[in-house]
Enzyme design. Sequence first.
Site, PDB file in Angstrom:
ATOM      1  N   CYS A  14      -4.142 -23.914 -26.411  1.00  0.00           N
ATOM      2  CA  CYS A  14      -4.709 -25.257 -26.265  1.00  0.00           C
ATOM      3  C   CYS A  14      -6.215 -25.226 -26.027  1.00  0.00           C
ATOM      4  CB  CYS A  14      -4.021 -26.004 -25.120  1.00  0.00           C
ATOM      5  SG  CYS A  14      -4.537 -25.481 -23.465  1.00  0.00           S
TER       6      CYS A  14
ATOM      7  N   ASN B 234       4.175  -2.737  11.811  1.00  0.00           N
ATOM      8  CA  ASN B 234       2.871  -2.752  11.153  1.00  0.00           C
ATOM      9  C   ASN B 234       2.064  -1.558  11.641  1.00  0.00           C
ATOM     10  OD1 ASN B 234       1.030  -4.286   9.364  1.00  0.00           O
ATOM     11  ND2 ASN B 234      -0.259  -4.415  11.194  1.00  0.00           N
TER      12      ASN B 234
ATOM     13  N   SER C  38       2.309  -6.726   7.784  1.00  0.00           N
ATOM     14  CA  SER C  38       1.363  -7.847   7.791  1.00  0.00           C
ATOM     15  C   SER C  38       0.536  -7.809   9.068  1.00  0.00           C
ATOM     16  CB  SER C  38       2.086  -9.190   7.697  1.00  0.00           C
ATOM     17  OG  SER C  38       1.163 -10.265   7.800  1.00  0.00           O
ATOM     18  N   SER C  39      -0.774  -7.988   8.918  1.00  0.00           N
ATOM     19  CA  SER C  39      -1.660  -8.031  10.080  1.00  0.00           C
ATOM     20  C   SER C  39      -1.585  -9.379  10.787  1.00  0.00           C
ATOM     21  CB  SER C  39      -3.106  -7.762   9.650  1.00  0.00           C
ATOM     22  OG  SER C  39      -3.518  -8.716   8.680  1.00  0.00           O
TER      23      SER C  39
ATOM     24  N   CYS D 184      -5.861 -19.902 -23.810  1.00  0.00           N
ATOM     25  CA  CYS D 184      -4.579 -20.442 -24.265  1.00  0.00           C
ATOM     26  C   CYS D 184      -4.728 -21.036 -25.666  1.00  0.00           C
ATOM     27  CB  CYS D 184      -4.126 -21.512 -23.272  1.00  0.00           C
ATOM     28  SG  CYS D 184      -2.548 -22.294 -23.662  1.00  0.00           S
TER      29      CYS D 184
ATOM     30  N   THR E 244       0.824  -1.208   0.000  1.00  0.00           N
ATOM     31  CA  THR E 244       0.000   0.000   0.000  1.00  0.00           C
ATOM     32  C   THR E 244       0.860   1.261   0.000  1.00  0.00           C
ATOM     33  OG1 THR E 244      -0.215  -0.149   2.419  1.00  0.00           O
ATOM     34  CG2 THR E 244      -1.997  -1.083   1.094  1.00  0.00           C
TER      35      THR E 244
ATOM     36  N   HIS F 222       1.549 -16.375  -2.108  1.00  0.00           N
ATOM     37  CA  HIS F 222       0.244 -16.262  -2.765  1.00  0.00           C
ATOM     38  C   HIS F 222       0.350 -16.109  -4.274  1.00  0.00           C
ATOM     39  CE1 HIS F 222      -1.416 -14.702   1.349  1.00  0.00           C
ATOM     40  NE2 HIS F 222      -1.227 -16.009   1.333  1.00  0.00           N
TER      41      HIS F 222
END
Length: 242
Positions: free
Chosen positions: A144, A207, A182-183, A142, A23, A115
């Site tokens: 394919c 944080n 990070s929370s 794609c 952010t 992630h």
Amino acid sequence: MTITSWLAASRHTVVLTGAGMSTESGLPDFRSPRTGLWARFNPSELATIDALYHRRESFVEFYQYRIRTLQQCQPHDGHRLLADWERRGIVQTIVTQNVDGFHQEAGSRRVIELHGSLRTVHCQRCGESKPSFVYLHGVLTCECGGVLRPSVVLFGEPLPEKAITEAWEAAQQADLFLVLGSSLQVSPANQLPLVAKRNGAKLVIINWEPTELDDLADAVIHQRKIGEVLNELNEQLAEVDP
């Protein structure tokens, strides 16, 4: 002892970065109602496999917006400092919950993405990968015939096993573990600081808001921009080890 002295003395520093890191580059986050992505979309409905197949138009619009927003932002001083610390041997590993690829763009090489990455899309059928900008040009299938989707972990999908294993091993090896932005609400990322602490590491949490692990930390900094804090630590490091 201070954070600076821990950094200077550490032989294996591991950094976990979350949405607060992104952010500060101008990217909206997932978890801020009426701000971030919730202002235009409901990520809990659209960042799903179900939406990929059954709400295709909304899914594509959502991720085109995210990719376009990513292209308009860039790494900040905090990203660049972490890359510099890696080059200088101060930081060994970055584990990130973010999908923006800013750590790599800033020059970090040892980055574990829990992630996935918004920098690429891949085929659900054959797995072929392409740069994510093709999504903006309407390339949604794609060669394919399979469906293309961003290479991020959607809600309900398991995290990549290789990334989890590598992150766990890094946390076990750490003698200093930094949490940046990070929370610590999402598993298994919120378990990594505990793994590090159990193995004797110092834990530092930087944080904006308090986290549930603050009481376990050796140092906590709230209500400060990460880039500013890292800049201050870098200046102090220069005094400790000129």
